[in-house]
Design a protein around this motif. Structure first.
Motif, PDB file in Angstrom:
ATOM      1  N   ARG A  63     -46.396  28.088 -19.320  1.00 17.88           N
ATOM      2  CA  ARG A  63     -46.994  27.263 -20.369  1.00 17.88           C
ATOM      3  C   ARG A  63     -48.299  27.855 -20.896  1.00 17.88           C
ATOM      4  N   SER A  64     -48.547  29.108 -20.557  1.00 21.37           N
ATOM      5  CA  SER A  64     -49.782  29.734 -21.005  1.00 21.37           C
ATOM      6  C   SER A  64     -49.775  29.910 -22.519  1.00 21.37           C
ATOM      7  N   GLY A  65     -50.947  29.834 -23.089  1.00 25.27           N
ATOM      8  CA  GLY A  65     -51.088  30.009 -24.528  1.00 25.27           C
ATOM      9  C   GLY A  65     -50.868  28.738 -25.321  1.00 25.27           C
ATOM     10  N   VAL A  66     -50.458  27.649 -24.665  1.00 23.19           N
ATOM     11  CA  VAL A  66     -50.163  26.388 -25.361  1.00 23.19           C
ATOM     12  C   VAL A  66     -51.360  25.449 -25.247  1.00 23.19           C
ATOM     13  N   GLU A  67     -51.789  24.917 -26.370  1.00 24.72           N
ATOM     14  CA  GLU A  67     -52.785  23.854 -26.374  1.00 24.72           C
ATOM     15  C   GLU A  67     -52.179  22.621 -27.036  1.00 24.72           C
ATOM     16  N   ILE A  68     -52.522  21.462 -26.527  1.00 23.79           N
ATOM     17  CA  ILE A  68     -52.096  20.195 -27.119  1.00 23.79           C
ATOM     18  C   ILE A  68     -53.342  19.407 -27.474  1.00 23.79           C
ATOM     19  N   LEU A  69     -53.391  18.938 -28.718  1.00 18.02           N
ATOM     20  CA  LEU A  69     -54.502  18.106 -29.173  1.00 18.02           C
ATOM     21  C   LEU A  69     -53.934  16.837 -29.784  1.00 18.02           C
ATOM     22  N   VAL A  70     -54.332  15.692 -29.235  1.00 14.03           N
ATOM     23  CA  VAL A  70     -53.860  14.388 -29.684  1.00 14.03           C
ATOM     24  C   VAL A  70     -55.078  13.589 -30.146  1.00 14.03           C
ATOM     25  N   THR A  71     -55.184  13.367 -31.443  1.00 18.96           N
ATOM     26  CA  THR A  71     -56.401  12.772 -32.003  1.00 18.96           C
ATOM     27  C   THR A  71     -56.277  11.259 -32.151  1.00 18.96           C
ATOM     28  N   SER A  72     -57.421  10.621 -32.438  1.00 17.49           N
ATOM     29  CA  SER A  72     -57.482   9.161 -32.454  1.00 17.49           C
ATOM     30  C   SER A  72     -57.690   8.562 -33.840  1.00 17.49           C
ATOM     31  N   ASP A  73     -57.742   9.404 -34.898  1.00 14.38           N
ATOM     32  CA  ASP A  73     -58.131   8.859 -36.204  1.00 14.38           C
ATOM     33  C   ASP A  73     -57.342   9.435 -37.369  1.00 14.38           C
ATOM     34  N   GLU A  74     -56.141   9.938 -37.120  1.00 13.69           N
ATOM     35  CA  GLU A  74     -55.359  10.538 -38.206  1.00 13.69           C
ATOM     36  C   GLU A  74     -55.001   9.528 -39.275  1.00 13.69           C
ATOM     37  N   GLU A  75     -54.689   8.317 -38.872  1.00 12.42           N
ATOM     38  CA  GLU A  75     -54.236   7.314 -39.836  1.00 12.42           C
ATOM     39  C   GLU A  75     -55.340   6.863 -40.785  1.00 12.42           C
ATOM     40  N   VAL A  76     -56.584   7.177 -40.471  1.00 13.37           N
ATOM     41  CA  VAL A  76     -57.694   6.813 -41.354  1.00 13.37           C
ATOM     42  C   VAL A  76     -58.387   8.045 -41.918  1.00 13.37           C
ATOM     43  N   GLY A  77     -57.664   9.179 -41.970  1.00 11.64           N
ATOM     44  CA  GLY A  77     -58.178  10.368 -42.637  1.00 11.64           C
ATOM     45  C   GLY A  77     -58.816  11.410 -41.749  1.00 11.64           C
ATOM     46  N   SER A  78     -58.821  11.210 -40.434  1.00 15.76           N
ATOM     47  CA  SER A  78     -59.336  12.188 -39.465  1.00 15.76           C
ATOM     48  C   SER A  78     -60.814  12.529 -39.656  1.00 15.76           C
ATOM     49  N   PRO A  79     -61.676  11.552 -39.944  1.00 17.74           N
ATOM     50  CA  PRO A  79     -63.089  11.890 -40.169  1.00 17.74           C
ATOM     51  C   PRO A  79     -63.792  12.455 -38.945  1.00 17.74           C
ATOM     52  N   HIS A  80     -63.376  12.037 -37.755  1.00 19.23           N
ATOM     53  CA  HIS A  80     -64.061  12.466 -36.538  1.00 19.23           C
ATOM     54  C   HIS A  80     -63.318  13.560 -35.781  1.00 19.23           C
ATOM     55  N   SER A  81     -62.144  13.941 -36.242  1.00 18.37           N
ATOM     56  CA  SER A  81     -61.373  14.970 -35.533  1.00 18.37           C
ATOM     57  C   SER A  81     -61.168  16.238 -36.342  1.00 18.37           C
ATOM     58  N   ARG A  82     -61.453  16.197 -37.641  1.00 17.61           N
ATOM     59  CA  ARG A  82     -61.134  17.349 -38.485  1.00 17.61           C
ATOM     60  C   ARG A  82     -61.782  18.635 -37.985  1.00 17.61           C
TER      61      ARG A  82
END
Length: 366
Positions: free
Chosen positions: A126-145
């Motif tokens: 599983r090397s080389g794989v990153e997973i990012l699960v954000t909390s604000d996509e439905e409101v435009g991703s202001p804090h995760s962009r």
């Protein structure tokens, strides 16, 4: 292409994990609910993939990161916030029946997230794989962009697990999207005694609705749709304030610039009225060129799979705009995003998980 895999996909285990995530409600902007949801997501990641999932705090709720170690090669991108308010689960509980999974958030996009995790779990390496699960996509991703863009540039390829297009098609292009709000100011007066002393913000807003709608160019893939309007206080007062909100979708950067300039150039028609505009096209267009290479890999793995450009936006718009190869719509096959009939087709879940594993392997071998 030979993959070293840990074993077959367990659909029962996928459904178990999907139930776990759906039953922790996660409406956008509810930080307490999103904190509980992030812990549930981290638990699924650690249970299925090992290692440590890190919660990254933000004003909009925690994001969750996991890494398989080694040099980053591919970013698996998703979100755990949903559009459904607390209490939706009581009215529409998680259910598996008739070959479908239903419940708030199953299609957008918790089902895709579970498929991604179980796809990566198929890989011995599983090397080389990153997973990012954000909390604000439905409101435009202001804090995760910023974090999304940072990790996309570091990894060099992005797989987005939003729900598939109709028929299970991958999403090879997306329109840029944004929201504009036009605020009209006038002057109140008595509607019966001296209407002429007022400046009617509602009448001005009517002019602006037509001006805004005229900015659309459907032949160029541009839609400008007035969606929400409000004005006035009581029925015998000339309204002193009104607002008009519009949804904007554009297929090209040139159209983004034209529409934004059009909103900036709006002028009053009613003497004495004032206009202010806020908003913009916050998600840039995702051109099909951004997905071409990755889609070719997917077609090699699944020769019959289709690709489709769609109108909705996702966090893939941000990564594609950076020039990072991005393929979207790899998530659940089903439908009804943001609606009460949202569903995932059970029989497709194992194959979509296996496609994840194949794509990761193909990206690492290129």
């Amino acid at each position: 292409m030979t993959m070293h895999m840990t074993g077959p996909v367990s659909v029962d285990a996928m459904i178990e994990d999907l139930r776990t995530l759906v039953e922790v409600e996660s409406p956008s902007r509810d930080v307490d609910a999103l904190t509980a949801s992030a812990k549930a997501v981290a638990g699924v990641l650690e249970r299925r993939l090992g290692g440590q999932a890190v919660c990254v705090e933000s004003p909009g709720g925690p994001h969750v990161r996991w890494s398989g170690g080694g040099d980053p090669r591919v970013l698996i991108l998703g979100h755990h916030d949903t559009v459904f308010p607390l209490g939706t689960l009581a009215r529409r509980p998680f259910t598996v029946a008739g070959g479908r999974v239903t419940g708030p958030g199953v299609f957008d996009m918790l089902g895709g997230l579970v498929q991604a995790v179980h796809g990566v779990a198929l890989l011995e390496d599983r090397s080389g794989v990153e997973i990012l699960v954000t909390s604000d996509e439905e409101v435009g991703s202001p804090h995760s962009r910023a974090l999304i863009e940072e990790r996309a540039l570091a990894c060099g390829a992005v797989l987005v697990f939003e729900g598939a297009a109709e028929g299970g098609a991958l999403k090879t292009g997306r329109k840029g999207c944004g929201t504009f709000a036009v605020t009209v100011t006038g002057r109140a007066s008595h509607a019966g005694l001296e209407p002429e002393a007022g400046v009617n913000a509602l009448v001005e807003a009517a002019h602006q609705v037509l001006a805004v709608a005229a900015l659309g160019r459907p032949e160029a893939g541009t839609t400008v749709t007035p969606t929400v309007a409000s004005a006035g206080t009581v029925d015998n007062v000339v309204p002193a304030r009104a607002t008009v909100v519009a949804d904007v979708r554009v297929a090209t950067a040139e159209e983004k610039d034209r529409v934004e300039a059009g909103f900036a150039a709006l002028t009053p028609h009613v003497e004495g009225a004032g206009i202010s505009v806020r908003g913009g096209v916050r998600r840039p267009p995702m051109p099909e060129s951004a997905s071409a290479g990755l889609f070719a890999l997917a077609r090699r793995l699944r020769p019959g799979i289709e690709g489709r450009a769609v109108g909705g936006g996702s966090d893939g718009n941000f990564t594609a705009a950076l020039g990072v190869p991005t393929l979207d719509g790899l998530g659940a096959v089903g439908g009804g995003a943001h609606a009460d009939h949202e569903y995932v087709v059970v029989d497709t879940m194992a194959d979509r998980a296996a496609l994840v594993a194949g794509l990761v392997e193909a990206i690492r071998n290129t």
